[in-house]
Design a protein around this motif. Structure first.
Motif, PDB file in Angstrom:
ATOM      1  N   ARG A 361      23.434 -58.557  -5.368  1.00  0.00           N
ATOM      2  CA  ARG A 361      23.494 -59.511  -6.484  1.00  0.00           C
ATOM      3  C   ARG A 361      22.794 -58.996  -7.731  1.00  0.00           C
ATOM      4  N   ASN A 362      21.912 -58.024  -7.566  1.00  0.00           N
ATOM      5  CA  ASN A 362      21.157 -57.496  -8.702  1.00  0.00           C
ATOM      6  C   ASN A 362      20.717 -56.077  -8.389  1.00  0.00           C
ATOM      7  N   TRP A 391      11.357 -58.100  -3.421  1.00  0.00           N
ATOM      8  CA  TRP A 391      12.530 -57.419  -2.875  1.00  0.00           C
ATOM      9  C   TRP A 391      12.121 -56.419  -1.798  1.00  0.00           C
ATOM     10  N   ASN A 464      10.970 -55.474 -16.779  1.00  0.00           N
ATOM     11  CA  ASN A 464      11.647 -56.656 -17.321  1.00  0.00           C
ATOM     12  C   ASN A 464      10.936 -57.194 -18.565  1.00  0.00           C
ATOM     13  N   THR A 532      15.582 -53.948 -15.506  1.00  0.00           N
ATOM     14  CA  THR A 532      16.036 -55.109 -14.751  1.00  0.00           C
ATOM     15  C   THR A 532      16.309 -56.279 -15.684  1.00  0.00           C
ATOM     16  N   GLU A 533      17.042 -57.236 -15.198  1.00  0.00           N
ATOM     17  CA  GLU A 533      17.375 -58.418 -15.995  1.00  0.00           C
ATOM     18  C   GLU A 533      16.168 -59.338 -16.073  1.00  0.00           C
ATOM     19  N   GLU A 535      16.086 -62.350 -16.688  1.00  0.00           N
ATOM     20  CA  GLU A 535      16.406 -63.684 -16.142  1.00  0.00           C
ATOM     21  C   GLU A 535      16.128 -63.759 -14.643  1.00  0.00           C
ATOM     22  N   GLN A 536      16.159 -62.614 -13.940  1.00  0.00           N
ATOM     23  CA  GLN A 536      15.963 -62.611 -12.489  1.00  0.00           C
ATOM     24  C   GLN A 536      14.464 -62.556 -12.207  1.00  0.00           C
ATOM     25  N   SER A 538      12.652 -63.703  -9.607  1.00  0.00           N
ATOM     26  CA  SER A 538      12.226 -63.396  -8.246  1.00  0.00           C
ATOM     27  C   SER A 538      13.456 -63.242  -7.374  1.00  0.00           C
ATOM     28  N   THR A 540      14.631 -65.281  -5.319  1.00  0.00           N
ATOM     29  CA  THR A 540      15.368 -66.547  -5.212  1.00  0.00           C
ATOM     30  C   THR A 540      15.479 -67.336  -6.513  1.00  0.00           C
ATOM     31  N   ARG A 542      16.374 -67.501 -10.603  1.00  0.00           N
ATOM     32  CA  ARG A 542      16.997 -66.877 -11.769  1.00  0.00           C
ATOM     33  C   ARG A 542      17.122 -67.901 -12.887  1.00  0.00           C
ATOM     34  N   ASP A 545      21.581 -67.723 -17.683  1.00  0.00           N
ATOM     35  CA  ASP A 545      21.926 -66.655 -18.632  1.00  0.00           C
ATOM     36  C   ASP A 545      22.014 -67.222 -20.044  1.00  0.00           C
TER      37      ASP A 545
END
Length: 546
Positions: A361-362, A391, A464, A532-533, A535-536, A538, A540, A542, A545
């Motif tokens: 997913r990321n 992660w 990030n 990394t994004e 918005e993410q 952790s 779980t 996010r 956007d």
């Protein structure tokens, strides 16, 4: 090692003899004028290498990780109040992580004590609440006695940090007679009656769970733990940041009780009717804010530190013992497991939490998968504090022992210096640190230390542009009201090159795979900056956007 009586040693020579008999190879620190005679004595000692760091905090992290990787005490040197203040974070980490660490501090001249001399601080009093023991040595004749005592205190019982303050004029004195003898740490075994009570409790249980902590790792008792678990089909959960205490691919492993632990793993701990806690102090994180053990659960608590027993939770059976001795004593008992179906169900629940989504997913999920694929079986991983580590904790499968070094203290800036300390112990093994951009920059200067000494560690920096953990809590408690957690743009790849290391920036797993392969073969440190994004926040959580 036999007792030795040596006469006519200088104080620095006496200290070096105390260090050598602990079979230590490296000392860490930042040079200071208050202990120059000790540095000069190291010049003539080929068996000891002094690693001169860029900051005392980094040096202390290196020494603490050296201790974890080697099983020997770490040693860090600093000067007076300023150096001591800078390395205090390492003392705190060693205290919370139960790591044997000896801190040698140069103090102001005895003639200047009590006058608020240059950089003067009452070092022993200052560190007493933080360290396991703190002492100032003003009599040169007692240096061998008290330095040896410092090592004994650091490594016996619950290991921890010891701070030794020595006025600079004491370093110039001579010791008439030094009695030198290294002492092994005692390994107390449980009493027969205690073992029988544990046996009876396990025999009566229906859903028992072992929670294995750092005491198992320090006792080198991983194989003994595995034998006991297999003999009685006992499921095993790892305490906070003790991932490699039990192989994750084993049918009896049921998860890691850490920050953001999956609900299914926490549910295993709460479903159990008996908790066998071995070598863990049942910390805030491991017990998920002290929400278990529950009142109806039977608690058997085994720890080498008597003060840990009953400190947080009253135990039905409390045993002050070495983890290996206790586990060996539990082998061969009359315990017939009746909980196999429950263990199978909890193992399946864990496997669901650890299964990496396909497709990823990321980029974080994809990189942990690639790290798992490329890192050799003997590779060592260290990490900083921060949400990026979620992660690693969730998706990386540790299959061998002595592969992981992380701070249960939650200290930021730990990852890179810890990797340096571990690599000096295991130069033949790849060592990889994981950090966020916030934590990495706190000790990034130590990249130059790694370059200068030719220590080819690999640093993964997940960038990030924020203090991600703090941002997550801000969004949970004060949505949209962001203060202080945003950070500026930094090119960590360019910074690495400026500090004598390799540097590369990646944004995809394919780019990471190529960069990591090159880093494994490199002869100097490498920083792989992973964009990394933001918005993410952790594994779980996010943000929507933009």
């Amino acid at each position: 090692m036999k007792k030795r009586i040596v006469r006519g040693l200088s104080v620095p020579q006496a200290i070096i003899e105390c260090v050598k008999q602990e079979r230590i190879s490296h000392l860490f620190g930042v040079p200071g004028e208050s202990y120059l005679p000790l540095l000069d004595a190291l010049y003539d000692e080929p068996t000891l290498q002094f690693i001169s760091a860029r900051h005392e905090g980094g040096a202390a992290f290196m020494a603490e990780a050296y201790a974890k990787a080697s099983g020997k005490p770490g040693v860090v040197l600093a000067t007076r109040g300023v150096g001591a203040a800078n390395l205090a974070i390492g003392v705190h980490t060693a205290r919370q992580d139960s790591t044997p660490l000896v801190v040698l501090l140069g103090q102001v001249h005895r003639r200047f004590r009590g006058r608020e001399g240059f950089q003067e601080v009452e070092l022993d009093e200052w560190f007493r609440p933080l360290a396991k023991w703190a002492v100032e040595i003003t009599d040169p004749e007692r240096v061998p006695e008290l330095v040896q005592r410092a090592f004994r205190v650091a490594k016996t019982g619950r290991p921890g940090p010891v701070v030794v303050s020595i006025p600079e004029d004491v370093f110039t004195a001579t010791v008439a007679e030094a009695v030198l003898l290294a002492m092994d740490a005692p390994c107390p075994a449980p009493a027969d009656d205690e073992v029988k009570r544990i046996e009876a409790a396990l025999a009566a249980a229906r859903r028992p769970l072992i929670v294995a902590g750092g005491g198992v790792k320090r006792a080198r008792a991983e194989q003994a733990l595995r034998r006991v678990a297999e003999q009685y089909s006992l499921p095993v959960a790892a305490a906070f940041r003790r991932h490699d205490v039990f192989p994750h691919d084993h049918r009896l492993y049921v998860g890691h009780l850490g920050l953001g632990a999956p609900a299914a793993v926490v549910e295993t701990a709460k479903q159990a009717d008996l908790i066998l806690a071995i070598g863990t102090r049942l910390s805030e994180v491991t017990t998920q804010d002290y929400t278990w053990p529950l009142p109806h659960q039977t608690l058997i608590h085994i720890d080498i530190d008597e003060e840990a027993l009953g400190k947080v939770f009253s135990a039905d059976v409390a045993v002050a013992a070495d983890a290996r001795e206790a586990l060996c004593a539990l082998s061969g008992r009359q315990i017939v497991p009746s909980w196999n179906e429950w263990v199978l169900a909890r193992r399946r629940a864990y496997e669901e939490t650890a299964r990496r989504p396909q497709p990823p997913r990321n980029v974080q999920e994809a990189i942990i998968a690639e790290l798992q694929a490329q890192l050799p079986d003997d590779g060592v991983i260290t990490n900083d504090a921060g949400n990026f580590a979620g992660w690693l904790h969730t998706f990386f499968s540790f299959k061998e022992q002595h592969l992981y070094i992380g701070p249960t203290s939650g200290a930021m800036g730990y990852g890179l210096p810890a990797a340096i300390g571990a690599k000096l112990v295991h130069p033949e093994r790849p060592v990889v640190s994981l950090s966020g951009d916030g934590g990495f920059l706190m000790t990034a200067a130590e990249l130059e230390t790694a370059s200068r000494y030719g220590v080819p560690v690999i640093s993964l920096v997940f960038n990030n542009r924020m203090y991600g953990t703090i941002r997550m809590y801000q969004e949970l408690q004060f949505p949209g009201r962001v203060v202080g957690s945003g950070l500026g743009a930094v090119s960590f790849a360019k910074l690495a090159m400026a500090l004598g290391a390799n540097g590369v920036t990646v944004g995809t797993v394919d780019e990471f795979a190529a960069a990591f392969k090159q880093a494994l073969a490199a002869a100097k440190p490498t920083v792989i900056e992973v964009m990394t994004e933001p918005e993410q926040l952790s594994v779980t959580m996010r943000l929507p956007d933009r």
